[in-house]
Enzyme design. Structure first.
Site, short mmCIF file in Angstrom:
data_model
loop_
_atom_site.label_atom_id
_atom_site.label_comp_id
_atom_site.label_asym_id
_atom_site.label_seq_id
_atom_site.Cartn_x
_atom_site.Cartn_y
_atom_site.Cartn_z
CG HIS A 99 -2.11 -0.87 1.09
ND1 HIS A 99 -3.27 -0.49 0.42
CD2 HIS A 99 -2.33 -2.14 1.53
CE1 HIS A 99 -4.14 -1.49 0.47
NE2 HIS A 99 -3.60 -2.49 1.14
CE LYS B 100 -6.68 13.43 0.08
NZ LYS B 100 -6.85 12.19 -0.65
NE ARG B 101 -2.51 7.96 6.47
CZ ARG B 101 -1.29 7.94 5.93
NH1 ARG B 101 -0.27 8.47 6.58
NH2 ARG B 101 -1.10 7.40 4.74
CE LYS C 157 -2.59 10.33 2.93
NZ LYS C 157 -3.12 9.56 1.79
CB THR D 270 -10.42 4.55 -1.08
OG1 THR D 270 -10.08 4.96 0.25
CG2 THR D 270 -9.67 3.28 -1.43
CE LYS E 182 -14.24 5.50 0.69
NZ LYS E 182 -13.38 5.55 1.87
#
Length: 809
Positions: free
Chosen positions: A354, A542-543, A548, A650, A654
């Protein structure tokens, strides 16, 4: 299946009386929630019996999905939806004087995960039940999960998340399936009567007690389970010490054992934290494999066919110790020779990677394993030596290549390399990610064994993340395509585009507006803050991690704020920026970025120049249930990670499925999303993964961007100085310009990508002004999102890795 509201009402009244000793008139909302949970649990338990009998009859290979996280969220509405009784449950509650929505809101999120890894595992469990694949998920029954996030003076504070008080209603304890897990002690290895014998003594025992959660499939009675291991001491209290006044020592063993199941991801920046994490990982894989082996042997009497009857999927490196643990059982308890044990193991276990981030590819100090898991260490050492000799032969003595691929090297045990060595299949989770694994991270292994490497792009549970959370959109899709078949055949969502009319596009816009208003009403009720629903809802949820690039988003907001301060008449599309993120407790830079976002938000939201133009919101304690409210309301989805760093994502799927347009880099599954919707239906920017690699090789000098761009200089100087709360963030600026802890400056290329990002944001703003065009783009995104359903991903695992059949619906 097929319960009426009256039948459910009677079941609830009976359950309330028998379990709680109360009539409906005396029941609280909490009583009624637990009652509903127990009624649905009974239905699923009956279905589970039927499923087990079916599995026994068909003798199909069993799938075992091992993950340290399962981010399940709430279960009452989801289970009712999958069981086909959601309308009846709502009606029954109404008849009894309760509102279903109140009970749904009362349920805590099951605190069993952190981010995308755990949510993916939850989606796959649901899909495996729906597709009638005999499967069990395994993890730890964390008492407190990750943490409940509280923002105090702009900073993240971690509080315990007591989810089990009501969430435990879904769990069934199975003490008869308790397993023993051993830590520490001494190991003696020898031969008796020509047979290899291992004696393990002086160890500490922890009991693994299973607590099972049923996982209902959609439009089927097929029901799988999630087995969560709780940690208990075999001697809860030393009464002799307690009686002599040594109260702390009396409960020491109990506390040490139960610490294993206390929290998800204890901090490992100190020796005790590292040891606890390793104890967690071995605890849950040892209990799991012992349980699987025990039941298999009871059925077949031998483990010779174990690999034919079981497929074990390692979700990231956390469960990797299942490999030496299975070897231990086969060698020490069953008496198999090394070659036979290795054959069974390597034909059973598969590995999903991952991440490409080096720090996330787990490495354990060998001394820690030697002390905590002495027998496992001997097996790991044997695997490593055999593998290293093989590598030396194949690499013709090139020790640099040997060192990169070795399992034990430099005093470290490398879990990813162990997976590559021992697993029958290794898969990435997006096309780009899988290519990076083949061409970079595991290139030597790929060249040696190319057939091992596969791609299975992630997928999401579209029944939950569209139909359940966005019922108006679900109704529109059904109306347009003429059925609800897309819930079992997500590829049929393409019909939504083919059959759409101008009226469809208009109605889609109305639904999005209604969802925004609903979210704003909920948020105002929770916080008292009023959101501007006429503005674009721009969301990054998100985290919190530097790659990110929440910081890039914040930099752009600062740019807009500065433009408005310089010129109050500056024309811009009104925006409400919504952030949702948790930072790992020990991740200092991530926590600083959260503080920065909150400092920026306080300043922007208080400045009259921003009224009705710019609003910044940090959503406290982002979690599944909050995401379920947020995603239907989102209009622009921020998927802006540094290209080559995000394995898949993911959340991007969504948001897409709920009609948000993506602003993003060509990273992770964004690449495949772009292939589906084409560039004209999303907002792309930034360096590609190849360009990032080229910049790293040629030398990247972030300071040049700062010195040559007045815009960037103005933004970074503002960050260093801080905002109205007087808190400066010079450490963040220094990391961008000079690096931190000897690392590369701006290692995630925020400055290099900023101008491209600003231009993409400007294009998104202009496009939003044409609502007809925007909604048409949203419709295309929704219609072409079916490929990102978990059903497709799970079917690929079933066919190409697990070799099991799926439901023919």
């Amino acid at each position: 299946m097929g319960y009426t509201s009256k039948q459910l009402s009677k079941l609830m009244v009976d359950k309330l009386r028998r379990t709680f000793g109360r009539d409906v008139s005396e029941a609280t909302d909490a009583d009624m929630f637990q009652t509903c949970a127990l009624v649905l649990r009974d239905i699923m338990s009956a279905n589970r019996v039927e499923t087990r009998e079916k599995n026994q009859k068909n003798n199909v290979r069993q799938v075992h999905y091992l993950s340290l996280e399962f981010l399940m969220g709430r279960s009452l509405e989801k289970n009712a939806f999958n069981l086909g009784v959601l309308p009846q449950l709502k009606a029954a509650l109404k008849e009894l004087g309760f509102e279903a929505s109140d009970l749904f809101e009362l349920e805590p999120d099951a605190g069993l995960g952190n981010g995308g890894l755990g949510r993916l595992a939850a989606c796959y469990l649901e899909s495996m039940s729906t597709q009638e694949i005999p499967a069990t998920g395994y993890s730890i029954c964390y008492e407190l999960g990750l943490f409940k996030q509280k923002i105090v003076d702009g900073e993240q504070v971690e509080l315990p998340d007591h989810w089990l008080n009501l969430g435990g209603s879904w769990l069934v304890t199975r003490p008869e399936d308790t397993e023993e897990v051993h830590f520490g002690g001494q190991v003696e290895v020898g031969f008796e009567n020509g047979r290899h014998v291992v004696r393990h003594s002086g160890y500490t025992t922890v009991l693994a007690v299973p607590r099972d959660m049923k996982i209902a499939g959609y439009k089927t009675t097929f029901t799988n389970r999630l087995r969560l291991w709780d940690a208990k001491s075999p001697t809860p209290v030393d009464l002799s010490r307690f009686s002599s006044g040594e109260y702390v020592k009396a409960v020491e063993d109990k506390a040490m054992a139960e610490a294993i199941a206390k929290v998800l991801y204890p901090e490992d920046n100190h020796p005790e934290g590292k040891m606890l994490r390793l104890r967690q990982q071995y605890f849950f894989v040892s209990a799991t494999i012992q349980s699987i082996v025990r039941k298999h042997k009871a059925k077949y009497g031998t483990l010779r066919n174990f690999h034919e009857k079981h497929a074990i999927q390692i979700n990231d490196t956390h469960p990797t110790l299942v490999i030496p643990e299975l070897m231990r059982i086969l060698l020490d308890e069953e008496g198999y020779n090394w070659d036979d044990a290795w054959y069974i193991t390597t034909h059973t276990v598969s590995y999903t990677n991952h991440t490409v981030l080096a720090e996330a590819l787990e490495r354990w100090p060998q001394d820690l394993i030697i002390n905590l898991l002495p027998r496992i260490w001997l097996i790991l050492d044997e695997i490593s030596q055999k593998y290293q000799r093989q590598l030396e032969r194949e690499f013709h003595g090139d020790m640099d290549r040997v060192g990169r691929n070795a399992i034990i090297w430099g005093g470290q045990v490398r879990m990813a390399n162990l997976c590559v060595c021992a697993c029958q299949a290794i898969n990435g989770v997006s096309a780009l990610h899988s290519d990076i694994l083949k061409n970079d991270v595991f290139n030597d292994a790929y060249r040696r064994t190319p057939k091992k490497f596969l791609n299975v792009t992630n997928g999401i549970d579209h029944r939950r993340w569209l139909a359940q959370i966005n019922p108006q959109l679900d109704e529109l899709i059904r109306d347009v395509i003429g059925s609800d078949d897309y819930l079992l055949h997500p590829e049929q969502m393409k019909q939504f585009e083919k059959k759409a009319t101008a009226a469809t596009v208009k109605r889609l816009g109305e639904i999005k507006k209604a969802n925004k208003v609903a979210f704003a009403n909920w948020y105002a009720k929770e916080t008292g803050i009023v959101l501007n629903t006429d503005a674009m809802f721009d969301v990054q949820a998100k985290r919190l991690h530097e790659y990110k690039r929440q910081l890039l988003n914040a930099m752009h907001i600062i740019y807009l704020y500065q433009r408005l301060k310089d010129d109050p008449n500056f024309e811009m599309t009104p925006r409400v920026y919504l952030f949702g993120a948790k930072a790992a407790p020990g991740y200092v830079m991530a926590k600083h970025i959260i503080h920065l976002i909150n400092s920026l938000a306080a300043t922007v939201n208080a400045d009259p120049v921003c009224k009705d133009k710019l609003q910044v919101i940090f959503l406290e304690n982002y979690r599944v249930s909050l995401a379920e409210k947020l995603m239907p309301a989102a209009e622009l989805s921020e998927q802006i990670s540094t290209a080559g760093k995000e394995a898949s994502g993911t959340g991007n799927m969504k948001f897409m499925m709920n009609g948000a347009l993506t602003i993003g880099t060509l990273d992770g599954a964004n690449v495949e999303m772009c292939q589906q919707v084409k560039e004209e239906n999303m907002f792309l920017f930034g360096l590609t993964a190849d360009q990032v690699d080229a910049r790293v090789r040629s030398g990247y000098h972030s300071y040049e961007y700062y010195s040559q761009s007045e815009t960037l200089k103005h933004i970074l100087d503002q960050i260093a100085k801080g905002f109205d709360d007087g808190v400066g963030y010079i450490d963040i600026v220094n990391s961008l310009l000079f690096g931190q802890n000897g690392g590369m400056a701006d290692q995630y290329f925020l400055l290099a990508d900023f101008e491209s990002y600003r231009a993409a944001q400007a294009l998104a703003g202009r496009t939003y002004l044409d609502q007809k065009k925007w909604n048409q783009m949203a419709l295309i995104n929704i219609a072409r999102s079916g490929i990102f359903a978990a059903d497709r991903a799970v079917a690929e695992y079933a066919k190409n890795i697990w070799k099991v059949p799926v439901r023919k619906a």
